[in-house]
Scaffold this active site. Structure first.
Site, PDB file in Angstrom:
ATOM      1  N   CYS A 163       0.825  -1.212   0.000  1.00  0.00           N
ATOM      2  CA  CYS A 163       0.000   0.000   0.000  1.00  0.00           C
ATOM      3  C   CYS A 163       0.852   1.253   0.000  1.00  0.00           C
ATOM      4  CB  CYS A 163      -0.932  -0.011   1.196  1.00  0.00           C
ATOM      5  SG  CYS A 163      -0.091  -0.158   2.802  1.00  0.00           S
ATOM      6  N   HIS A 311      -1.815   1.352   7.256  1.00  0.00           N
ATOM      7  CA  HIS A 311      -2.209   1.285   5.845  1.00  0.00           C
ATOM      8  C   HIS A 311      -2.078   2.661   5.197  1.00  0.00           C
ATOM      9  CE1 HIS A 311      -4.083  -0.287   2.306  1.00  0.00           C
ATOM     10  NE2 HIS A 311      -5.215   0.396   2.437  1.00  0.00           N
ATOM     11  N   ASN A 332      -8.761   3.885  -2.072  1.00  0.00           N
ATOM     12  CA  ASN A 332      -7.997   2.747  -1.582  1.00  0.00           C
ATOM     13  C   ASN A 332      -7.333   2.020  -2.754  1.00  0.00           C
ATOM     14  OD1 ASN A 332      -6.947   0.908   0.222  1.00  0.00           O
ATOM     15  ND2 ASN A 332      -8.912   0.322   1.107  1.00  0.00           N
TER      16      ASN A 332
END
Length: 691
Positions: A163, A311, A332
């Site tokens: 990520c 994250h 995302n």
């Protein structure tokens, strides 16, 4: 039910000093039964000293883990019941969640597979922060870069904790789209595979540095197109080199192309993040992901977890009229099958969203065009090994080997571009420890640093740094200790040329370096600086400019002039052409062909005696002959010399003056032609008449 697992606690100082392995044996209520610690020592004495201190503190203060201190979403994640989604729905009813949960593209993975943002210890000390709020900038109540053609498509990182790479790449893609209107797809895999920090699918941090001068394993710096290194959701080898197409760019003149928002001590304010989004484009932020976040399918997420962030995501806008006090629009990297087509509306402050928020200012397109040249600075080796010279030790302990890094700078057309390289490598026994410096007196670098220029001369700076962790009662070693270039300078300021171990000018036309003293060792230049604690550096500079091709080349046509059967008193003329046969220099670096011409005889005169010609240009020169002083029947020779900054050429001139012709009575001549129309005598007379 007893449950055991092993984890690593990384004592994450700016360099790896040691690794602590902690083994837990826990029951279902997560009460700590025992704690077993294994230590892998660091590579130097400073590491061992600091390790002892921190291990003592760790053992004496380690708290037991209480079940009651864990959020309900995390309890579900830890206990992993088969009906976890149903359990989450029950919690949703109990806590009044304003969002829905269910199976989506992320719920088939473990959270640890999806979340790989690993927060370095004391990262705030090394970051550049923008803590300003512009009171005159009035941002709207609602803003969404998707409506402004400023967001690229949602991607899917798969079962890889990358990520951090998607957050890094995503905001650069948005800036490019906002400023150019073009949608580009940049490579996350290049960051995953080619960074030198050991970041990979097991985690990493914001990697803008590799888009801003920090060289990867394959050499070069800057973003790579996805087509050049496609994403594989794996720790694939680097296997470069790759073409680097975009480099971050400082747009406000402070020398920084990306910054964290806010200050070192807190999550940025909502207003600060809004202004950054509105001014620069989507921003990358950290957030804490729990099972509720993972299973999100829509609505306004209002989770209240205060756990550590894990994250990386992107904020593309906001809406003050949704949620309790407003929401961020979060992009995302779990595919369009998660959330609301890959997006989430999340309340301000929920799950620590906004932590370590950062933006990039701008970019430069790196692909060289026809009017750009490549300059390559190859760093070959550096040392302060006592066996190779009279060097004072750089480390406080004479037996310790340095932790090297350096920055090279190239200034072209008043703009300086930097690239940086650190002597880091993964520990073969513990791969992935990304703060690990190699400790070496001599660093065999062999790293190319590639720059682009349109200037015939560039300014070259090489700055050496020796990295040190703070140890009580021992001063840090710094830049001045390594490169101590005369003239003063600021310690630890890598931009200060007065502290450079080499500073000079490179000429692309002559391929020569001028400036600080160097010696020659094969094809490499060697410099030692002039300070007390010298290091020694081997490097060379090359370029793609072909000076020989574009250098002036003289040609003349014709190479000889012959004036035949000229009558005395005539003034015959002929032209010569003086040509620069070199191709036109598209960079305008090459000198013109500067020529001059002269004759060695007074009876030769020239219409033009000098000129200057660029590539494939020519001058016409008329050569005139004065025969007034020449005798009939004689031949005369002379030379025209054409001199130039290429070579000289000589044109030979020959003049032949004819003999006088016989004179006949024209009346008698015509009479004979008519009387004797067919006689051989008539033919003879006709020929004589033609003389």
């Amino acid at each position: 039910v007893l449950m055991s697992f092993t984890t690593h606690i990384y004592i994450n100082l700016p360099q790896k000093l040691f690794i602590v392995t902690v083994e837990f044996n826990q029951n279902a209520k997560l009460q700590l039964i025992y704690l077993k610690i294994k230590v892998k020592w660091g590579k130097n004495m400073k590491g061992k000293i600091t390790c002892i201190i921190i291990i003592f503190i760790l053992i004496s203060s380690y708290p037991s883990i209480g079940y009651d201190n864990i959020s309900k979403a995390d309890k579900i994640s830890i206990e992993k019941p088969t009906n976890s989604i149903e359990e989450l729905k029950k919690v949703s009813e109990e806590e009044g969640w304003t969002f829905t949960v269910g199976e989506n593209s992320a719920t088939s993975y473990e959270i640890e597979e999806l979340c790989g943002l690993v927060e370095p210890e004391n990262w705030q000390e090394y970051g550049d922060f923008d803590d300003t709020i512009n009171p005159s900038l009035m941002v709207p109540e609602q803003w969404d870069w998707r409506d402004q053609n400023g967001v690229t498509p949602v991607k899917n990182q798969g079962a890889c904790g990358s990520c951090w790479a998607f957050g890094t790449v995503g905001i650069l893609e948005s800036v490019i789209k906002i400023k150019s209107g073009s949608t580009v797809d940049l490579s996350e895999q290049w960051l995953v595979s080619c960074n030198k920090n050991g970041w990979d699918c097991n985690g990493g941090w914001w990697a803008h540095g590799y888009h801003d001068g920090l060289t990867g394993k394959c050499g070069g710096t800057g973003a790579v197109f996805e087509t050049n290194f496609p994403y594989s959701a794996s720790n694939k080898p680097c296997n470069g080199p790759y073409q680097h197409s975009y480099l971050l760019k400082d747009t406000n003149g402070d020398g920084k192309s990306w910054k964290y928002i806010g200050n070192q001590n807190s999550i940025p304010s909502v207003e600060q993040i809004k202004q950054a989004i509105y001014t620069y484009g989507p921003v990358a932020v950290a957030v804490h992901v729990d099972s509720a976040f993972q299973a999100y399918t829509g609505g306004v997420f209002n989770g209240k977890s205060d756990e550590a962030v894990n994250h990386a995501v992107i904020l593309v806008g906001w809406d003050d009229n949704q949620g309790k006090n407003g929401v961020w629009i979060l992009k995302n990297s779990w595919g369009a099958g998660w959330g609301e087509d890959g997006y989430m509306r999340i309340e301000y402050g929920s799950n620590r969203v906004g932590y370590s928020a950062n933006y990039v200012e701008g970019y430069s397109y790196l692909d060289p065009s026809d009017d750009e040249l490549t300059v390559t600075l190859k760093m070959h080796k550096l040392t302060n090994d006592p066996a190779e010279g009279d060097f004072d030790p750089i480390e406080p302990f004479p037996w310790d080997e340095p932790e090297w890094y350096y920055r090279v700078g190239l200034k072209s057309n008043s703009v300086t571009t930097y690239q940086e390289n650190h002597n880091k490598g993964e520990d073969p026994e513990n791969p992935g420890f990304w703060w690990d410096y190699n400790h070496e007196f001599t660093w065999n670098i062999d790293q190319d640093h590639i720059f682009y220029t349109t200037s015939p001369k560039v300014e070259v700076t090489i700055k050496l740094m020796e990295f040190d962790v703070f140890i009580p009662f021992i001063d840090d070693c710094d830049l001045a200790d390594v490169s101590a270039y005369p003239g003063g300078g600021t310690d630890n300021n890598i931009d200060d040329k007065r502290e450079a171990i080499y500073h000079g000018t490179y000429d692309l036309v002559t391929d020569k370096l001028t400036g600080d003293a160097t010696t020659t060792d094969g094809s490499y230049k060697v410099t030692m600086g002039d300070g007390i604690n010298n290091a020694k550096v081997w490097f060379k500079v090359t370029d793609t400019y072909d000076a020989e091709t574009y250098s002036p080349k003289l040609d003349v046509k014709p190479e000889a002039l012959n004036f035949k059967e000229v009558n005395k008193g005539d003034a015959p003329k002929k032209d010569i052409e003086i040509i620069n046969t070199a191709p036109k220099d598209p960079f305008d670096f090459a000198d013109n062909l500067d020529w001059s011409a002269s004759a060695d005889k007074g009876w030769i005169s020239l219409s033009k005696k000098s000129g200057s010609l660029s590539g494939l240009k020519s001058d016409k020169v008329t050569v005139s002959i004065d025969t007034s002083d020449m005798a009939n029947g004689n031949t005369y020779t002379g030379n025209i010399k054409v001199s130039s900054n290429d070579k000289d050429k000589t044109i030979k001139v020959t003049v032949t003056v004819s003999k006088p012709r016989a004179v006949y009575n024209s009346f008698f001549y015509e009479l004979l032609k008519n009387i004797l129309p067919f006689s051989p005598l008539r033919n003879i007379l006709t020929k004589l008449g033609k003389m």
